[in-house]
Design an enzyme around this catalytic site. Structure first.
Site, PDB file in Angstrom:
ATOM      1  N   HIS A 100       0.655  -0.987  -0.273  1.00  0.00           N
ATOM      2  CA  HIS A 100      -0.641  -0.186   0.278  1.00  0.00           C
ATOM      3  C   HIS A 100       0.528   0.885  -0.420  1.00  0.00           C
ATOM      4  CE1 HIS A 100      -3.939  -2.109   1.211  1.00  0.00           C
ATOM      5  NE2 HIS A 100      -3.154  -3.116   1.596  1.00  0.00           N
TER       6      HIS A 100
ATOM      7  N   ASN B 137     -10.659  -3.124   2.811  1.00  0.00           N
ATOM      8  CA  ASN B 137      -9.904  -3.065   1.259  1.00  0.00           C
ATOM      9  C   ASN B 137     -11.290  -2.420   0.668  1.00  0.00           C
ATOM     10  OD1 ASN B 137      -7.327  -3.296   1.182  1.00  0.00           O
ATOM     11  ND2 ASN B 137      -7.307  -5.622   0.930  1.00  0.00           N
TER      12      ASN B 137
ATOM     13  N   TYR C 125       0.651  -4.543  12.199  1.00  0.00           N
ATOM     14  CA  TYR C 125       0.882  -2.778  11.300  1.00  0.00           C
ATOM     15  C   TYR C 125       1.715  -2.140  12.474  1.00  0.00           C
ATOM     16  CZ  TYR C 125      -2.498  -4.115   7.950  1.00  0.00           C
ATOM     17  OH  TYR C 125      -3.126  -4.212   6.877  1.00  0.00           O
TER      18      TYR C 125
END
Ligand code: HEM
Length: 486
Positions: free
Chosen positions: A54, A127, A334
């Site tokens: 991303h 998404n 993350y």
């Protein structure tokens, strides 16, 4: 107009920003060129690592407005009252390409939202597709390796993509979406957003409800064909969104949830925590709960969009995770990426900082700003450990009413690695989606697959055709026929 004096990084006025100090007109630089050195040294440090996935994206601010209270399902304080508004930061992205790659790759699109709620930041890191290729995060690095560039040639490698998929039949549903006419959104405004994963709400009574987010674009879905995408400006999706917002044409999405009770989840014919499957809308209809509007562009792309840190683990009281194995892996991935990419104090940067008080006992580290952000500086600076005896003087303490209800585990559960490959049906939902398509959609889907698959080895082609055949014999037949003519 008040004319500004150019300064160095520590605020001293600069007399000359054009000429370094040299020994005579034609001589070498001297060591007291500290200003020149400061400029060059800072320039060398302008980049941070791009996101490992991303990397290419566009960020913008907006507002989420509640249209139906979810008070009976969750204590999440931004979902309580009709008309309640919460500031949001959104970032849309492609997945596989680098920071300067095309906005128009055939690739899922990231749809990440950060809600700055009164009880902390809540991130929905989704998404534009309701499912994903995999259901266990242990496969994610292998998957991304196969989709990015070949390690030797540094070129895209369709053979590797299909070889990975041939070995992961659970990807078939998402492949059918990716290769379909929806595979290349015409802009970020014209696509939906999904949490894809199952999350949980819990209410004041401690009852848990499983749910999934759906953000449906109010602009309508628009996509590009392969040919159209090839002719489009690579930065078109970013330009489109920034220009729309600058002109006051604010894009918006209708936010809905699908909800499933804990009891239903126990007996539902699918594993409700399997990210490769959707929940039927007939069984779990969409319930509209809000409107998302994007209405303010960033002032500084790097400071805000590039340093934005979204995490599925940024949750608020009333919203929890689920036993989805992919989601669990993401809870680690993350914040780990943020510490590496942005730094230990990434959450103190304005785009990431909560808008409510932040009171904790975490201290120091690189780039620590005023500590802690938004909190009561004087009281918390006095004491840096917990428990302590200064609670009555304002030192922060945990509040048990925010405890998430306990999660039951399967009776007599064994800790092990469970391989459900043989027991799973990977083909029904992929086949259902194929059967829903009209003739033109089927033709676009199978042509795109055939063009990619024809670059794979004969063995991989055969493995993939076997999978397509299990979804629908017509699906496989069409791909095979097109491949013969290529
Ligand atoms: C276990 C599987 C996954 C892993 C390990 C993973 C890992 C990552 C990592 C490391 C990043 C970069 C984060 C950063 O540097 O800030 C990222 C970005 C992202 N991922 Fe995942 N991911 C996984 C699956 C998914 C799934 C299933 C979705 C969607 C449902 C998703 C959506 C996103 C989005 C939207 C971003 C970009 C966030 C932004 O705009 O900053 N990922 N992922």
């Amino acid at each position: 107009m008040n004319k500004k004096t150019l300064t160095n990084a520590t605020g001293s006025p600069v007399a000359d920003d054009n000429n370094s100090i040299t020994v005579g007109e034609r001589g070498a630089l001297t060591f007291d060129n500290h200003y020149t050195f400061e400029k060059l040294a800072h320039f060398n440090r302008e980049r941070i690592p791009e996101r490992v996935v991303h990397a290419r994206g566009t960020g913008t601010y907006g507002t989420f407005t509640v249209t139906k209270s979810l008070k009976d399902k969750t204590i999440a304080n931004f979902l309580q009252t009709v008309g309640q508004q919460t500031e949001v930061f959104a970032r849309f992205s492609t997945v596989g390409g680098g920071q300067d790659s095309s906005d128009y790759a055939r690739d899922p699109r990231g749809f990440a939202l950060k809600f700055y709620t009164g009880e902390g930041n809540y991130d929905m890191v989704g998404n534009n597709t309701p499912v994903f290729f995999l259901r266990d995060g242990i496969n994610f690095p292998d998957f991304i390796h196969s989709q990015k560039k070949n390690p030797k040639t540094n070129l895209p490698d369709p053979a590797a993509m299909f070889e990975f998929w041939a070995n992961h039949p659970q990807s078939l549903h998402q492949i059918t979406i990716l290769m379909s006419d929806r595979g290349i959104p015409a802009s970020y405004q014209h696509m939906h957003g999904f949490s894809s994963h199952t999350f949980s709400f819990w209410n004041e009574q401690g009852e848990r409800t499983w749910f999934k987010w759906h953000f449906k674009t109010n602009q309508g879905i628009k996509n590009l064909t392969n040919d159209e995408a090839a002719k489009t400006c690579p930065f078109g999706a970013q330009e489109d969104l920034v220009n729309a917002i600058d002109k006051g044409n604010f894009p918006s999405w209708t936010a809905s949830v699908q909800m499933m009770s804990e009891d239903k989840a126990k007996n539902y014919h699918l594993n409700p925590f399997d990210l490769t499957k959707v929940w039927s809308h007939a069984d779990f209809p969409l319930i509209e709960v809000g409107q998302l509007e994007l209405n303010r562009n960033v002032e500084n792309y790097f400071a805000e969009t590039e340093q934005a840190c979204f995490s599925p683990g940024n949750l608020v009281p009333g919203i929890g995770t689920s036993p989805d194995k992919m989601l669990q892996t993401r809870l680690l991935a993350y914040p780990d990426a943020h510490r590496y990419r942005v730094g230990a104090n990434a959450n103190q940067l304005p785009v990431n900082a909560a808008k409510c008080p932040v009171n904790h006992y975490q201290r120091d580290g690189k780039m620590a700003g005023v500590c802690p952000v938004g909190g009561d500086k004087i009281q918390t600076d006095k004491v840096n450990f917990y428990p302590n005896n200064q609670i009555n003087d304002g030192a922060p303490k945990p509040k048990p009413i925010f405890a998430e209800p306990a999660m039951p585990v399967e009776k007599n559960a064994w800790i092990n690695r469970f391989d459900t490959v043989e027991a799973e049906d990977y083909y029904q939902q992929a086949g259902d989606l194929f059967r829903l398509m009209n003739e033109s959609q089927k033709s676009q889907l199978t042509t795109t697959i055939a063009e990619g698959l024809s670059q794979a080895t004969a063995e991989v082609q055969q493995e993939m055709l076997t999978q397509f055949n299990k979804a629908d014999s017509d699906y496989a037949h069409r791909i095979k026929t097109i491949m013969k003519d290529l």
